[in-house]
Design a protein around this motif. Structure first.
Motif, PDB file in Angstrom:
ATOM      1  N   VAL A 164       0.852  -1.195   0.000  1.00  0.00           N
ATOM      2  CA  VAL A 164       0.000   0.000   0.000  1.00  0.00           C
ATOM      3  C   VAL A 164       0.882   1.238   0.000  1.00  0.00           C
ATOM      4  O   VAL A 164       2.013   1.213   0.489  1.00  0.00           O
ATOM      5  N   GLY A 165       0.340   2.316  -0.572  1.00  0.00           N
ATOM      6  CA  GLY A 165       1.145   3.526  -0.663  1.00  0.00           C
ATOM      7  C   GLY A 165       0.330   4.758  -0.366  1.00  0.00           C
ATOM      8  O   GLY A 165      -0.900   4.718  -0.344  1.00  0.00           O
ATOM      9  N   ASP A 166       1.021   5.848  -0.127  1.00  0.00           N
ATOM     10  CA  ASP A 166       0.326   7.104   0.175  1.00  0.00           C
ATOM     11  C   ASP A 166       1.228   8.261  -0.261  1.00  0.00           C
ATOM     12  O   ASP A 166       2.371   8.373   0.182  1.00  0.00           O
ATOM     13  N   THR A 167       0.709   9.098  -1.148  1.00  0.00           N
ATOM     14  CA  THR A 167       1.514  10.256  -1.569  1.00  0.00           C
ATOM     15  C   THR A 167       1.098  11.524  -0.829  1.00  0.00           C
ATOM     16  O   THR A 167       1.755  12.560  -0.957  1.00  0.00           O
ATOM     17  N   LYS A 168       0.034  11.444  -0.075  1.00  0.00           N
ATOM     18  CA  LYS A 168      -0.452  12.660   0.601  1.00  0.00           C
ATOM     19  C   LYS A 168       0.114  12.759   2.009  1.00  0.00           C
ATOM     20  O   LYS A 168      -0.632  12.811   2.997  1.00  0.00           O
ATOM     21  N   ILE A 169       1.436  12.732   2.068  1.00  0.00           N
ATOM     22  CA  ILE A 169       2.063  12.837   3.386  1.00  0.00           C
ATOM     23  C   ILE A 169       2.999  14.045   3.420  1.00  0.00           C
ATOM     24  O   ILE A 169       3.333  14.620   2.382  1.00  0.00           O
ATOM     25  N   ALA A 170       3.393  14.418   4.610  1.00  0.00           N
ATOM     26  CA  ALA A 170       4.375  15.481   4.760  1.00  0.00           C
ATOM     27  C   ALA A 170       5.301  15.092   5.901  1.00  0.00           C
ATOM     28  O   ALA A 170       4.905  14.341   6.802  1.00  0.00           O
ATOM     29  N   LYS A 171       6.539  15.597   5.819  1.00  0.00           N
ATOM     30  CA  LYS A 171       7.494  15.314   6.887  1.00  0.00           C
ATOM     31  C   LYS A 171       7.768  16.611   7.636  1.00  0.00           C
ATOM     32  O   LYS A 171       8.007  17.645   7.018  1.00  0.00           O
ATOM     33  N   VAL A 172       7.711  16.550   8.943  1.00  0.00           N
ATOM     34  CA  VAL A 172       8.015  17.726   9.762  1.00  0.00           C
ATOM     35  C   VAL A 172       9.125  17.334  10.731  1.00  0.00           C
ATOM     36  O   VAL A 172       9.079  16.262  11.323  1.00  0.00           O
ATOM     37  N   SER A 173      10.128  18.232  10.845  1.00  0.00           N
ATOM     38  CA  SER A 173      11.261  17.899  11.714  1.00  0.00           C
ATOM     39  C   SER A 173      11.587  19.066  12.629  1.00  0.00           C
ATOM     40  O   SER A 173      11.517  20.223  12.215  1.00  0.00           O
ATOM     41  N   ILE A 174      11.952  18.739  13.848  1.00  0.00           N
ATOM     42  CA  ILE A 174      12.531  19.760  14.710  1.00  0.00           C
ATOM     43  C   ILE A 174      14.031  19.511  14.733  1.00  0.00           C
ATOM     44  O   ILE A 174      14.479  18.363  14.789  1.00  0.00           O
ATOM     45  N   VAL A 175      14.793  20.596  14.643  1.00  0.00           N
ATOM     46  CA  VAL A 175      16.243  20.482  14.513  1.00  0.00           C
ATOM     47  C   VAL A 175      16.920  21.366  15.556  1.00  0.00           C
ATOM     48  O   VAL A 175      16.532  22.529  15.716  1.00  0.00           O
ATOM     49  N   GLY A 176      17.909  20.857  16.234  1.00  0.00           N
ATOM     50  CA  GLY A 176      18.636  21.712  17.165  1.00  0.00           C
ATOM     51  C   GLY A 176      19.710  20.971  17.922  1.00  0.00           C
ATOM     52  O   GLY A 176      19.485  19.871  18.420  1.00  0.00           O
ATOM     53  N   VAL A 177      20.915  21.574  17.990  1.00  0.00           N
ATOM     54  CA  VAL A 177      21.977  20.925  18.759  1.00  0.00           C
ATOM     55  C   VAL A 177      21.616  20.937  20.244  1.00  0.00           C
ATOM     56  O   VAL A 177      22.139  20.144  21.029  1.00  0.00           O
ATOM     57  N   GLY A 178      20.701  21.840  20.637  1.00  0.00           N
ATOM     58  CA  GLY A 178      20.298  21.937  22.043  1.00  0.00           C
ATOM     59  C   GLY A 178      19.666  20.657  22.567  1.00  0.00           C
ATOM     60  O   GLY A 178      19.729  20.368  23.769  1.00  0.00           O
ATOM     61  N   MET A 179      19.086  19.865  21.687  1.00  0.00           N
ATOM     62  CA  MET A 179      18.395  18.671  22.177  1.00  0.00           C
ATOM     63  C   MET A 179      19.369  17.595  22.661  1.00  0.00           C
ATOM     64  O   MET A 179      18.988  16.686  23.379  1.00  0.00           O
TER      65      MET A 179
ATOM     66  N   GLU B  62      20.623  12.506  16.346  1.00  0.00           N
ATOM     67  CA  GLU B  62      21.132  13.170  17.545  1.00  0.00           C
ATOM     68  C   GLU B  62      20.583  14.590  17.699  1.00  0.00           C
ATOM     69  O   GLU B  62      20.335  15.050  18.803  1.00  0.00           O
ATOM     70  N   ILE B  63      20.387  15.278  16.583  1.00  0.00           N
ATOM     71  CA  ILE B  63      19.957  16.683  16.683  1.00  0.00           C
ATOM     72  C   ILE B  63      18.662  16.932  15.922  1.00  0.00           C
ATOM     73  O   ILE B  63      18.365  18.051  15.518  1.00  0.00           O
ATOM     74  N   LYS B  64      17.872  15.893  15.692  1.00  0.00           N
ATOM     75  CA  LYS B  64      16.669  16.043  14.877  1.00  0.00           C
ATOM     76  C   LYS B  64      15.634  14.985  15.242  1.00  0.00           C
ATOM     77  O   LYS B  64      15.994  13.842  15.536  1.00  0.00           O
ATOM     78  N   VAL B  65      14.369  15.386  15.261  1.00  0.00           N
ATOM     79  CA  VAL B  65      13.283  14.406  15.323  1.00  0.00           C
ATOM     80  C   VAL B  65      12.346  14.696  14.162  1.00  0.00           C
ATOM     81  O   VAL B  65      11.898  15.828  13.987  1.00  0.00           O
ATOM     82  N   SER B  66      12.088  13.671  13.330  1.00  0.00           N
ATOM     83  CA  SER B  66      11.191  13.859  12.188  1.00  0.00           C
ATOM     84  C   SER B  66       9.963  12.982  12.351  1.00  0.00           C
ATOM     85  O   SER B  66      10.058  11.856  12.836  1.00  0.00           O
ATOM     86  N   VAL B  67       8.837  13.519  11.922  1.00  0.00           N
ATOM     87  CA  VAL B  67       7.617  12.713  11.885  1.00  0.00           C
ATOM     88  C   VAL B  67       6.962  12.853  10.517  1.00  0.00           C
ATOM     89  O   VAL B  67       7.100  13.881   9.854  1.00  0.00           O
ATOM     90  N   VAL B  68       6.271  11.781  10.124  1.00  0.00           N
ATOM     91  CA  VAL B  68       5.456  11.857   8.918  1.00  0.00           C
ATOM     92  C   VAL B  68       4.010  11.972   9.353  1.00  0.00           C
ATOM     93  O   VAL B  68       3.559  11.230  10.236  1.00  0.00           O
ATOM     94  N   ILE B  69       3.307  12.948   8.751  1.00  0.00           N
ATOM     95  CA  ILE B  69       1.888  13.153   9.075  1.00  0.00           C
ATOM     96  C   ILE B  69       1.095  13.293   7.775  1.00  0.00           C
ATOM     97  O   ILE B  69       1.678  13.355   6.685  1.00  0.00           O
ATOM     98  N   GLU B  70      -0.207  13.337   7.911  1.00  0.00           N
ATOM     99  CA  GLU B  70      -1.041  13.569   6.742  1.00  0.00           C
ATOM    100  C   GLU B  70      -0.736  14.976   6.199  1.00  0.00           C
ATOM    101  O   GLU B  70      -0.620  15.921   6.983  1.00  0.00           O
ATOM    102  N   GLU B  71      -0.654  15.092   4.887  1.00  0.00           N
ATOM    103  CA  GLU B  71      -0.197  16.347   4.298  1.00  0.00           C
ATOM    104  C   GLU B  71      -1.071  17.538   4.694  1.00  0.00           C
ATOM    105  O   GLU B  71      -0.578  18.636   4.919  1.00  0.00           O
ATOM    106  N   LYS B  72      -2.373  17.311   4.812  1.00  0.00           N
ATOM    107  CA  LYS B  72      -3.280  18.443   5.074  1.00  0.00           C
ATOM    108  C   LYS B  72      -3.022  19.102   6.429  1.00  0.00           C
ATOM    109  O   LYS B  72      -3.422  20.232   6.661  1.00  0.00           O
ATOM    110  N   TYR B  73      -2.336  18.376   7.342  1.00  0.00           N
ATOM    111  CA  TYR B  73      -2.049  18.954   8.659  1.00  0.00           C
ATOM    112  C   TYR B  73      -0.711  19.688   8.711  1.00  0.00           C
ATOM    113  O   TYR B  73      -0.311  20.144   9.781  1.00  0.00           O
ATOM    114  N   LEU B  74      -0.016  19.755   7.590  1.00  0.00           N
ATOM    115  CA  LEU B  74       1.354  20.268   7.617  1.00  0.00           C
ATOM    116  C   LEU B  74       1.470  21.639   8.272  1.00  0.00           C
ATOM    117  O   LEU B  74       2.206  21.827   9.243  1.00  0.00           O
TER     118      LEU B  74
END
Lengths: 412, 412
Positions: B336-351, B379-391
């Protein structure tokens, strides 16, 4: 199997379609077994576009070194396109800029002269079966600065490469199918010459037959590189320009009639006829960077003389001003000028061995009631200045008088 | 007095007027006493024009070597124009192509890598008080062939020159005034960062903040060249990208929120859970030259497992086909596949020094009822994939949750 250098000018590579036609032509030569080096110019219009950009940032005074960096890109684009078009046709090819070949020049930016060509890279490529595509018009100086040879320099690149490689022939492809006995627009019976000597070509070129750049012909003559002028997109043998090695029975007395309307005439009248007066008149003209072509000093009477010379029409105003000053200093009577003149010349190595050529010329002009204003002669040329309005008439009369007209074809 | 390398991209030198503005800017730095090396791209549109010409003669498959000969002319024109514009303003300047500097690269045409830079010529010019203008994006291989570094390579040229010259700073001029905490079009409260580390910038860039080319940031990090992103035609300090040398009290936990919509997700369900299954699934994908980004394998139950990964959306169709084959071979249940996704990441050496960053992220998304489909951490990033409409909603929520919003200005 011959080694041939082929040069294609800006019009011949002016569009993608034409570059593809050129690739087809080169491919045919290659399939005949010839080794080919191709020299190309920038696509027509490109050099002017670049110069225009340069002027925009430079108040019309581009720095010569940087101008060369810019305009040399025009040929660089063409070599890559032609190499691509050849490779697409299954013809192994490689492109080189002037710097990559190493066409070493002096450092006179925008008008550099070729000093030396490294032929090693080219020979290796030819040996490996590759067509070599070289950017015309450009080189590099000993410090690695990009130089250009000045307008029309691609012809010179072609001839210089042919000389360095000892090529069998340097073919210059252009928009005419050869060198003619005179301008066919003036004389419809003008004929394409099979052959012409370097000397004759130089006289023809400098007198207005703008088929080849003078410098390239000089160069070809100096290194005895057989030059052939051909049409880019029509079949035909063109005109071969070589040394005058075999004088044949049928050699015509003169090869062609050249003319131009670019000159103007200036006369300083009633100059005290003292030694050194010619220098006193022409020194300031030359100091003003004005080139003089024909010079005539009339026989002196009552200790004064009339002195006449021609300059390019663009220089007429400037020359007139200089001459007015000289006239005042020398106490001459007056300065008169005329821009409505034309120069007509008969050119031919045949006149070396034939007397009476000049008088035959004057006779032909007299028959048409054309007055001769000035005369100048060299070993293989006689030039006259006449009123501009008689130009076409004079050229046609001379073309007929020296039996240059093409025989009427059946049905004509 | 500092030694600064300044890089101006295609838009910054896109017209004669803009080149003149760049010349004015360089002049100001020079008048401050700084030594300046300028790296420029081709005028915007020029590279595409040249590639288009090349495709026309090559059935869309230009020979890589010849393509480099062609496209390198784009920058060659710009260096000459900028040098002319500087000289016109009384600023001594000289231009160099990649070959003239001698930026030595490998022979991988169209995507060459810089091996070595000869800094002698540049140092001599700087010593003589000249601004040196260098063509970005290009070099020369050991055989004298012209090479290009691939799109965006001008940034890399700038950084490489700064490294070779041990410059105090490499300034990248662009159409934004710095690096932001996230895209201001999505979050109007986004703030320009004064400073960011190379590592963070790499994560931000690869995740969609297209301010700098990744390669140039890697290069800058490797040679510790301070990079500054600035607006070409606006004043301001921009954003400095450096090593993380001084951790200050006020250092934020995360520096920015990156996101992209370029990915698509594929899942193969009910795969027999045997050793080596991950390779059996991803091997054929990689063999098809498809790059995989995030990978998640769910816990196995009833001896089968679900395997999910993301690819660029352009590769979605191809990856799906490969995966269907693999599915049949492995006896999996379905793809199964899904093209309606988006990736959101928080980035920071502080983490690195703060626990609970990921859970704070998940909490913020949960509050907005945004379902997380995939998670990946470094180490310095957390990424999540979510539904694109919530980007947009997700980015705004995270921007606020991590206290990145600009303080409301008076009057706002």
């Amino acid at each position: 199997m011959a080694l041939i250098v082929q040069k294609f000018g800006g019009t011949s590579v002016g569009t993608v379609e034409r570059i593809q036609q050129v690739a087809e032509k080169v491919k045919k030569f290659r399939e005949n077994g010839d080794d080919i080096v191709v020299v190309v110019s920038a696509m027509s219009g490109e050099t002017n576009r670049l110069i225009d950009l340069a002027k925009q940032v430079s108040d019309d005074q581009p720095v010569p070194r940087e101008l060369d960096v810019m305009v040399s890109t025009g040929e660089q684009v063409t070599i890559a396109l032609l190499a691509m078009a050849l490779i697409k046709r299954g013809v192994p090819a490689v492109s080189y800029t002037g710097n990559q070949v190493r066409i070493l020049t002096d450092s006179a930016h925008n008008k550099a002269r070729i000093l030396q060509i490294d032929d090693q890279k080219l020979r290796n490529d030819l040996k490996a079966g590759r067509v070599v595509v070289v950017a015309g018009f450009q080189g590099v100086d000993e410090h690695g600065n990009i130089t250009t040879l000045g307008r029309g320099g691609s012809d010179t690149t072609g001839v210089a490469l042919a000389a360095a490689l000892k090529a069998d022939e340097c073919q210059i492809y252009t928009d005419v199918d050869g060198v003619y006995t005179t301008d066919p627009r003036v004389v419809p019976q003008a004929q394409r010459l099979e052959k012409i000597t370097f000397e004759e070509m130089l006289e023809m070129a400098s007198l207005g037959s703008k088929v080849l750049q003078i410098r390239s012909v000089e160069f070809a003559g100096k290194y005895n590189v057989p030059l052939r002028v051909l049409h880019s997109f029509q079949e035909g043998p063109g005109t071969l320009i070589t040394l005058d090695e075999e004088e044949t029975m049928e050699q015509p007395i003169i090869s062609g009639i050249a003319f131009n309307r670019d000159e103007a005439k200036l006369t300083i009248r009633g100059v005290p006829d003292i030694p050194g007066v010619a220098f006193k008149i022409l020194g300031p003209i030359s100091a003003a960077n004005i080139e003089v072509d024909m010079i005539v000093q009339n026989v002196s009477h009552d200790n004064t003389t009339d002195f006449t010379f021609t300059v390019h029409r663009n220089d007429y105003q400037a020359a007139q001003q200089v001459l007015e000053n000289t006239s005042r200093e020398l106490g001459a009577r007056e300065v008169v000028g005329d821009t409505k003149i034309a120069k007509v010349s008969i050119v031919g190595v045949g006149m070396r061995s034939h007397a009476g050529v000049a008088s035959r010329m004057f006779e032909a002009l007299a028959k048409e009631n054309i007055n001769i204003q000035m005369i100048s002669t060299s070993e293989i040329k006689v030039s006259v200045v006449i009123e501009e309005k008689y130009l076409e008439l004079a050229v046609r009369a001379l073309h007929t008088a020296f039996e240059l007209d093409a025989p009427a074809r059946q049905g004509d």
